[in-house]
Scaffold this motif. Structure first.
Motif, PDB file in Angstrom:
ATOM      1  N   ILE A   1      -3.950 -18.165   0.683  1.00 42.19           N
ATOM      2  CA  ILE A   1      -4.835 -17.241  -0.023  1.00 42.19           C
ATOM      3  C   ILE A   1      -4.605 -15.873   0.620  1.00 42.19           C
ATOM      4  CG2 ILE A   1      -7.199 -16.712  -0.695  1.00 42.19           C
ATOM      5  CD1 ILE A   1      -7.786 -19.741  -0.195  1.00 42.19           C
ATOM      6  N   LEU A   2      -3.978 -14.988  -0.125  1.00 37.16           N
ATOM      7  CA  LEU A   2      -3.537 -13.714   0.409  1.00 37.16           C
ATOM      8  C   LEU A   2      -4.704 -12.785   0.718  1.00 37.16           C
ATOM      9  CD1 LEU A   2      -0.552 -13.059  -2.013  1.00 37.16           C
ATOM     10  CD2 LEU A   2      -0.383 -13.706   0.404  1.00 37.16           C
ATOM     11  N   SER A   3      -4.449 -11.841   1.595  1.00 38.56           N
ATOM     12  CA  SER A   3      -5.412 -10.796   1.905  1.00 38.56           C
ATOM     13  C   SER A   3      -5.789 -10.034   0.641  1.00 38.56           C
ATOM     14  CB  SER A   3      -4.813  -9.835   2.933  1.00 38.56           C
ATOM     15  OG  SER A   3      -5.568  -8.651   3.027  1.00 38.56           O
ATOM     16  N   ARG A   4      -7.050  -9.592   0.576  1.00 37.15           N
ATOM     17  CA  ARG A   4      -7.493  -8.759  -0.546  1.00 37.15           C
ATOM     18  C   ARG A   4      -6.954  -7.332  -0.453  1.00 37.15           C
ATOM     19  NH1 ARG A   4     -12.337 -11.370   1.129  1.00 37.15           N
ATOM     20  NH2 ARG A   4     -13.329 -12.707  -0.435  1.00 37.15           N
ATOM     21  N   ASN A   5      -6.224  -7.017   0.595  1.00 38.97           N
ATOM     22  CA  ASN A   5      -5.801  -5.643   0.856  1.00 38.97           C
ATOM     23  C   ASN A   5      -4.336  -5.398   0.507  1.00 38.97           C
ATOM     24  OD1 ASN A   5      -8.040  -6.453   2.929  1.00 38.97           O
ATOM     25  ND2 ASN A   5      -8.157  -4.235   2.749  1.00 38.97           N
ATOM     26  N   LEU A   6      -3.776  -6.208  -0.390  1.00 34.90           N
ATOM     27  CA  LEU A   6      -2.384  -6.058  -0.786  1.00 34.90           C
ATOM     28  C   LEU A   6      -2.275  -5.428  -2.164  1.00 34.90           C
ATOM     29  CD1 LEU A   6      -1.077  -9.543   0.392  1.00 34.90           C
ATOM     30  CD2 LEU A   6      -0.604  -7.340   1.479  1.00 34.90           C
ATOM     31  N   THR A   7      -1.239  -4.620  -2.347  1.00 39.69           N
ATOM     32  CA  THR A   7      -0.960  -4.020  -3.647  1.00 39.69           C
ATOM     33  C   THR A   7      -0.145  -4.996  -4.494  1.00 39.69           C
ATOM     34  OG1 THR A   7       1.130  -3.049  -2.919  1.00 39.69           O
ATOM     35  CG2 THR A   7      -0.883  -1.763  -2.537  1.00 39.69           C
ATOM     36  N   PRO A   8      -0.067  -4.781  -5.812  1.00 37.42           N
ATOM     37  CA  PRO A   8       0.784  -5.639  -6.654  1.00 37.42           C
ATOM     38  C   PRO A   8       2.232  -5.660  -6.191  1.00 37.42           C
ATOM     39  CG  PRO A   8      -0.687  -4.329  -8.017  1.00 37.42           C
ATOM     40  CD  PRO A   8      -0.848  -3.822  -6.619  1.00 37.42           C
ATOM     41  N   GLU A   9       2.732  -4.513  -5.744  1.00 36.96           N
ATOM     42  CA  GLU A   9       4.121  -4.447  -5.282  1.00 36.96           C
ATOM     43  C   GLU A   9       4.328  -5.308  -4.032  1.00 36.96           C
ATOM     44  OE1 GLU A   9       3.059  -1.179  -7.835  1.00 36.96           O
ATOM     45  OE2 GLU A   9       2.171  -1.821  -5.926  1.00 36.96           O
ATOM     46  N   GLU A  10       3.357  -5.309  -3.143  1.00 34.20           N
ATOM     47  CA  GLU A  10       3.481  -6.128  -1.936  1.00 34.20           C
ATOM     48  C   GLU A  10       3.450  -7.613  -2.274  1.00 34.20           C
ATOM     49  OE1 GLU A  10       1.594  -4.120   1.874  1.00 34.20           O
ATOM     50  OE2 GLU A  10       0.225  -3.957   0.185  1.00 34.20           O
ATOM     51  N   ILE A  11       2.568  -8.006  -3.178  1.00 35.47           N
ATOM     52  CA  ILE A  11       2.489  -9.422  -3.561  1.00 35.47           C
ATOM     53  C   ILE A  11       3.784  -9.849  -4.235  1.00 35.47           C
ATOM     54  CG2 ILE A  11       1.261 -11.093  -4.989  1.00 35.47           C
ATOM     55  CD1 ILE A  11      -1.269  -9.399  -4.569  1.00 35.47           C
ATOM     56  N   THR A  12       4.340  -9.002  -5.073  1.00 37.00           N
ATOM     57  CA  THR A  12       5.614  -9.306  -5.721  1.00 37.00           C
ATOM     58  C   THR A  12       6.708  -9.520  -4.683  1.00 37.00           C
ATOM     59  OG1 THR A  12       5.000  -8.002  -7.668  1.00 37.00           O
ATOM     60  CG2 THR A  12       7.345  -8.448  -7.348  1.00 37.00           C
ATOM     61  N   ALA A  13       6.738  -8.668  -3.665  1.00 37.47           N
ATOM     62  CA  ALA A  13       7.747  -8.802  -2.613  1.00 37.47           C
ATOM     63  C   ALA A  13       7.545 -10.085  -1.813  1.00 37.47           C
ATOM     64  CB  ALA A  13       7.695  -7.586  -1.687  1.00 37.47           C
ATOM     65  N   ILE A  14       6.296 -10.423  -1.518  1.00 35.19           N
ATOM     66  CA  ILE A  14       6.011 -11.668  -0.795  1.00 35.19           C
ATOM     67  C   ILE A  14       6.458 -12.867  -1.622  1.00 35.19           C
ATOM     68  CG2 ILE A  14       4.143 -13.153   0.043  1.00 35.19           C
ATOM     69  CD1 ILE A  14       2.644 -10.567   0.826  1.00 35.19           C
ATOM     70  N   HIS A  15       6.120 -12.850  -2.913  1.00 32.10           N
ATOM     71  CA  HIS A  15       6.506 -13.956  -3.798  1.00 32.10           C
ATOM     72  C   HIS A  15       8.019 -14.138  -3.830  1.00 32.10           C
ATOM     73  CE1 HIS A  15       6.645 -16.635  -7.220  1.00 32.10           C
ATOM     74  NE2 HIS A  15       7.321 -15.749  -7.928  1.00 32.10           N
ATOM     75  N   ALA A  16       8.767 -13.038  -3.807  1.00 31.17           N
ATOM     76  CA  ALA A  16      10.230 -13.115  -3.882  1.00 31.17           C
ATOM     77  C   ALA A  16      10.826 -13.770  -2.639  1.00 31.17           C
ATOM     78  CB  ALA A  16      10.813 -11.717  -4.070  1.00 31.17           C
TER      79      ALA A  16
END
Length: 571
Positions: free
Chosen positions: A106-121
């Motif tokens: 469960i990711l931090s609430r403090n991430l941007t969409p771009e950061e989540i996309t990078a993590i997912h990749a």
């Protein structure tokens, strides 16, 4: 996490019935076990984990790394999820948890969409994210404000929400609820959340009325079903209006939606559903002279570590008895800003000339967008031949240990029991810095069980937030038209009891709120040394004269106490 309202807790029979009900309806039931646990609770917790697996729950959501290790020892087969309380901000941490058997984070609430996309990749396990409900101003798992007022840790279900008190910003006369965020609502951003790679959406429904939760679930469920069918008209204006009409607090899209300015906070407190407390006295200081034990043989030769905020102070601190100089890699704007390869090398030369050591400390929050900084930091460390690093997240720990570097696991890991320390040591850490929320008995117990560093003197960070008070007061978002108002003298908050909470801003524009009273464990030093303390840490901030005097005092006592020659009555 429901200790404030015991009627919302589940007994064993209710848990068993809940699992059966969910399974009868073709649904899954996850159990949150996302507290920190002290050593004396671990045996009971082991029995409880076995019970939860026995009743057939579909996953356990954990915060404490020690519980992750305990689950492995017990041979649990139930899937394990990492709680938002683990402060998962980067792909390295996600992958490190995956290697430990975690199947979802469960990711931090403090991430941007771009950061989540990078993590997912970069990751192969499931990513979950909050979409609705109450939120904290602090990075989850990194708020110790409540716990520092006594046995009221938010990491142990006892938070009495000092973030929902009134505060006055120094320099202003108005009292407002400046640390009280509005509620998250990402309904309008569901396509962006899905596109970023999030496979599970979480609603914060703890201690809310069943009919309110049911309404939230229905609205989001219908939206997801329409999106799954590829419908462009998935948004339902009536449903959105219903969410707004039945809101608890006002809504904000938070970091994910770029709303981090004044709209983030409910300043007037008019929509706060429950004020758990409106103020609190500090626990009494234990300032009685420590008991001087007879001479004893040290289990380990203790070291004295000191945070260094300016290279010009290095030689004086070393001369006063410092063994380890700790350089913060992301310094505060209110302090020395020019840490670079040249200044770090200068400090390292001074330390090594006197048999001292230099450590580079990573920031408590290492978000995905900050990962590229590591290459430069490691180059600085290599060119200066530093002795080691201090990190606060699993991603950084994995990166540095893979390169064979000497690493200390910092307080960001919330080390509260032996198994957490053991897991971090298994992963490559050579030393662990214990949680600031531990009581004396827990500190002594863990010091005897692990190579521990403890903050014995100095300022304590109570919470870390991406919200910029200075910008919000001017109607701006963080970093927008920044005039560095945070650099003003006395920048900070005052509560109704007259206590000052200084705010320091780092180079990522995060706000670090300091607890009003510094820590002092001087009178406990004999017990800590007998327990086997490896390193006593001093963080004197920018009070140079007082810091030097404290370093001399601690250096003297570290040598005199084991010999039975210390005068603790004057300590």
């Amino acid at each position: 996490m429901r200790l404030l309202r015991p009627g919302f807790n589940f007994g064993d029979s209710e848990l068993r019935e809940a699992v059966q009900t969910a399974h009868d309806m073709g649904r899954r039931l996850y159990l949150t076990v996302n507290n920190l646990y002290i050593e004396e609770e671990m045996d009971r917790l082991a029995e409880h984990l076995l019970f939860l697996q026995d009743i057939g729950c579909d996953a356990l959501i954990l915060q404490d790394l020690g519980v992750l290790k305990l689950a492995r020892e017990l041979g649990l087969t139930v899937p394990l999820h990492a709680s938002v309380q683990m402060t998962v901000n980067n792909a390295g941490t996600v992958n490190a948890l995956a290697r430990q058997g975690v199947s979802r984070v469960i990711l931090s609430r403090n991430l941007t969409p771009e950061e989540i996309t990078a993590i997912h990749a970069e990751c192969e396990i499931g990513l979950e994210h909050f979409v609705h409900g109450e939120q904290c101003i602090s990075h989850s798992g990194q708020c110790w404000l409540s716990g520092m007022f006594g046995d009221r840790s938010g990491n142990r279900g006892r938070c009495f929400k000092p973030c929902r008190w009134e505060y006055r910003l120094n320099g202003r006369d108005d009292w407002q609820y400046r640390l009280a965020p509005n509620d998250m609502n990402l309904y309008a951003l569901l396509p962006q959340m899905i596109a970023a790679g999030v496979i599970s959406l979480k609603i914060e429904g703890r201690m809310l009325a069943p009919e309110h939760i049911a309404r939230l679930v229905r609205v989001y469920r219908e939206a997801l079903d329409k999106l799954a069918m590829g419908g462009e008209d998935w948004r339902d204006e009536a449903a959105e209006a219903e969410l707004y009409r039945h809101r608890v607090r006002d809504f904000v899209t938070s970091v994910f939606g770029g709303e981090t300015g004044p709209e983030f906070i409910g300043y007037d407190g008019s929509r706060e559903p429950l004020f758990v407390s409106t103020g609190c006295e500090l626990p009494p200081e234990d300032d009685a002279p420590g008991q001087m034990p007879p001479p004893f043989e040290l289990r380990h030769i203790p070291e004295l570590s000191v945070k260094l905020y300016h290279p010009d102070r290095a030689e004086a601190l070393l001369a006063a008895g410092t063994d380890n100089l700790i350089v913060p890699l992301m310094p505060y704007r209110q302090r020395f800003l020019a840490w670079d390869a040249q200044n770090i090398a200068r400090v390292a030369r001074a330390a090594h000339a006197g048999n001292g050591r230099v450590w580079l400390e990573a920031p408590r929050i290492m978000s995905q967008r900050e990962q590229p900084r590591w290459e430069q930091w490691l180059q600085w460390g290599q060119s200066a031949d530093v002795d080691g690093y201090i990190v606060h997240d699993l991603g950084s720990l994995s990166l540095l240990c893979a390169r064979g570097l000497c690493v200390t696991a910092g307080e960001g890991f919330n080390i509260a029991n032996r198994r957490t320390a053991e897991l971090l040591l298994e992963l490559g850490a050579q030393r662990v810095r214990l949680s600031l929320e531990l009581g004396y008995e827990e500190l002594l117990r863990l010091t005897a069980q692990a190579p521990a560093e403890i903050l014995v003197q100095g300022m304590m960070t109570a919470l870390i937030s991406d919200h910029c008070q200075a910008a919000a007061e001017e109607g701006l978002k963080a970093g927008e038209d920044c005039a560095q108002r945070c650099l003003a003298d006395g920048y900070g908050l005052k509560d109704r009891q007259g206590r000052d909470y200084r705010i320091l801003s780092d180079m990522a524009c995060r706000s670090h709120y300091l607890f009003p009273v510094p820590r002092c464990l001087l009178t406990r030093l004999p017990e800590l040394l007998q327990a086997g303390l490896r390193s006593a840490l001093i963080d004197g901030g920018d009070d140079d004269g007082a810091t030097l005097e404290r370093v001399r005092q601690y250096s003297r006592l570290l040598h005199e106490i084991p010999a039975g020659a210390a005068d603790m009555t004057s300590a």
